[in-house]
Design an enzyme around this catalytic site. Structure first.
Site, PDB file in Angstrom:
ATOM      1  CB  CYS A 229      36.054  41.593 -45.644  1.00  0.00           C
ATOM      2  SG  CYS A 229      34.693  42.274 -44.672  1.00  0.00           S
TER       3      CYS A 229
ATOM      4  CG  ASP B 136      18.445  61.029 -29.121  1.00  0.00           C
ATOM      5  OD1 ASP B 136      18.262  61.517 -30.256  1.00  0.00           O
ATOM      6  OD2 ASP B 136      19.578  60.912 -28.616  1.00  0.00           O
TER       7      ASP B 136
ATOM      8  CG  ASP C  88      23.532  55.978 -28.999  1.00  0.00           C
ATOM      9  OD1 ASP C  88      24.149  56.926 -29.518  1.00  0.00           O
ATOM     10  OD2 ASP C  88      23.024  56.061 -27.864  1.00  0.00           O
TER      11      ASP C  88
ATOM     12  CG  HIS D  58      34.367  46.945 -43.978  1.00  0.00           C
ATOM     13  ND1 HIS D  58      34.645  45.597 -44.144  1.00  0.00           N
ATOM     14  CD2 HIS D  58      35.387  47.453 -43.217  1.00  0.00           C
ATOM     15  CE1 HIS D  58      35.773  45.316 -43.509  1.00  0.00           C
ATOM     16  NE2 HIS D  58      36.247  46.411 -42.951  1.00  0.00           N
TER      17      HIS D  58
ATOM     18  CB  CYS E 282      34.991  43.681 -48.667  1.00  0.00           C
ATOM     19  SG  CYS E 282      35.173  44.897 -47.357  1.00  0.00           S
TER      20      CYS E 282
HETATM   21 ZN   LIG Z   1      33.999  44.228 -45.564  1.00  0.00          ZN
END
Ligand SMILES: [Zn+2]
Length: 413
Positions: A368, A97, A260, A395, A373
């Site tokens: 996680c 774009d 987006d 993350h 992580c």
């Molecule tokens: Zn994570």
């Protein structure tokens, strides 16, 4: 529902050593650094969005790419440049774009449709968004043609429509392989719907709604509903710069098939509180800024109000204690005391101890599954330098993607 992540050349250096804070001696950024889709256990988005203003800049602004990066992108195309084919799973898409928010203060967009088509074609994008001009304002009262307020807004909408017509007309001539996406700009539900109606008449089957970033969720929904009333069944909608996970199913029911947003990534280091996402909430990251990198603190050291050695000692004590806490070799109280003590040196006005206690008690990084992580432990939750901050941003993208899947599952359920 497809989620595109706007590129800003955000990568991490896998060789970065969190204990010594040093990089590998022979690191070559373009070869060794990694994008989010390369370091998480699976890509957190369906595609990337590349803005011409970020790559090429404008006459007024410089882009985010170095000259060498620009050349490489143009020469190799987006797929090779972003290594989109090196990952498992559904192929990632690329969309181009103009980055209209960066020239919103100009009278007219800085690029012609021809220039933009050349950019999309050379980069080999899958989707290419027409040239547009953002309308900075929302007020249905401006629907009245006599309204003084709407004169400049109407000019920008008309210009965006003319550019979309030129853009579409110029596409087949160059036998482009990207799918053209027309942009609708507006200031009210009715004006967005009017723009979409015209874009459909031109022949667009994919239409992006632009300029909605500052709008409230209710206003966006009202626009999407009005657009849906006149939308042909085959027209697909994209929301530019919008990520309201909790309303995504409502958007989907009105023909929105993609959007987006950078906000999950940017909140990691731009937000005052919500820096580290989990599925059901966000935590405040642990602020341990570098003594050398903090202008406020450096000024206080120069003014003699803080001793440099004492500041460095406190900084190192925070890092050491946080790591010891993660390893289970120190209790919580000394960690919180050290963080508060260091915080008082450079800011101190806002006591984040309660927020830190929650995060440290819950240790969300220890369970996680994002892939980052597990690798870096508590460092992902420390607000300090770009290697930690960007990993936390990646993350967050992973968690956002999970939230999105959960939200979308409620539609199909
Ligand atoms: Zn994570």
């Amino acid at each position: 529902m497809k989620f595109f992540f706007p590129d800003s050349q955000d990568q991490i250096d896998p060789s970065f050593d969190f204990a010594s804070e040093e990089r590998a001696l022979h690191r070559v950024r373009q070869r060794d650094d990694r994008y989010a889709h390369e370091v998480l256990v699976h890509p957190p988005f369906d595609g990337i969005l590349v803005s011409k203003t970020i790559v090429d800049g404008t006459r007024q602004t410089t882009g985010k790419y170095t000259l060498a990066q620009r050349h490489r992108l143009y020469r190799n195309g987006a797929r090779r440049f972003f290594r989109l084919d090196h990952i498992d799973g559904a192929p990632l898409q690329s969309m181009g774009d103009c980055g209209a928010f960066s020239y919103v203060r100009e009278d007219v967009p800085p690029y012609t449709p021809e220039e933009v088509i050349a950019f999309y074609a050379e980069c080999g994008f899958d989707l290419g968004v027409s040239v547009d001009h953002v309308i900075l304002g929302f007020d249905p009262a401006a629907d009245d043609p006599a309204s003084e307020l709407g004169a400049e807004w109407r000019r920008r909408q008309q210009l965006t429509l003319e550019l979309a017509a030129e853009f579409l007309a110029a596409c087949p001539a160059r036998t482009v392989r990207f799918e053209p996406v027309g942009v609708a700009q507006g200031w009210s539900p009715r004006s967005y719907a009017a723009a979409v109606r015209q874009l459909q008449r031109m022949g667009y089957q994919r239409i992006a709604l632009g300029g909605m970033v500052p709008l409230k969720t209710g206003e966006i929904l009202a626009c999407v509903r009005a657009v849906d009333d006149i939308r042909r069944a085959t027209t697909q909608l994209h929301l530019l710069g919008i990520s309201r996970c909790d309303t995504i199913s409502a958007f989907a029911s009105h023909g929105v098939t993609s959007f987006d947003s950078t906000s999950p990534f940017r909140q990691a280091f731009k937000d005052d509180h919500d820096n580290y996402y989990t599925l059901d909430r966000a935590y405040t990251a642990l602020r341990v800024p570098q003594v050398d990198g903090n202008t406020k603190l450096k000024a206080r050291i120069r003014a003699g109000r803080v001793g440099q050695a004492a500041a460095l000692d406190l900084e190192q004590a925070c890092l050491r204690l946080l790591r010891a806490y993660d390893a289970g070799t120190t209790p919580l109280t000394p960690v919180l005391d050290a963080l508060r003590g260091y915080d008082e040196l450079f800011d101190g006005r806002c006591d984040r101890t309660d927020a830190y206690r929650e995060l440290l008690n819950d240790r969300p990084w220890q369970h996680c599954p994002c892939g980052i992580c597990y690798m870096v432990g508590i460092d992902v939750a420390i607000f300090r330098g770009s290697e930690r901050n960007k990993r936390r941003g990646f993350h967050n993208l992973f968690v956002f993607h999970q939230r999105l899947q959960r939200e979308l599952a409620t539609i199909t359920a």
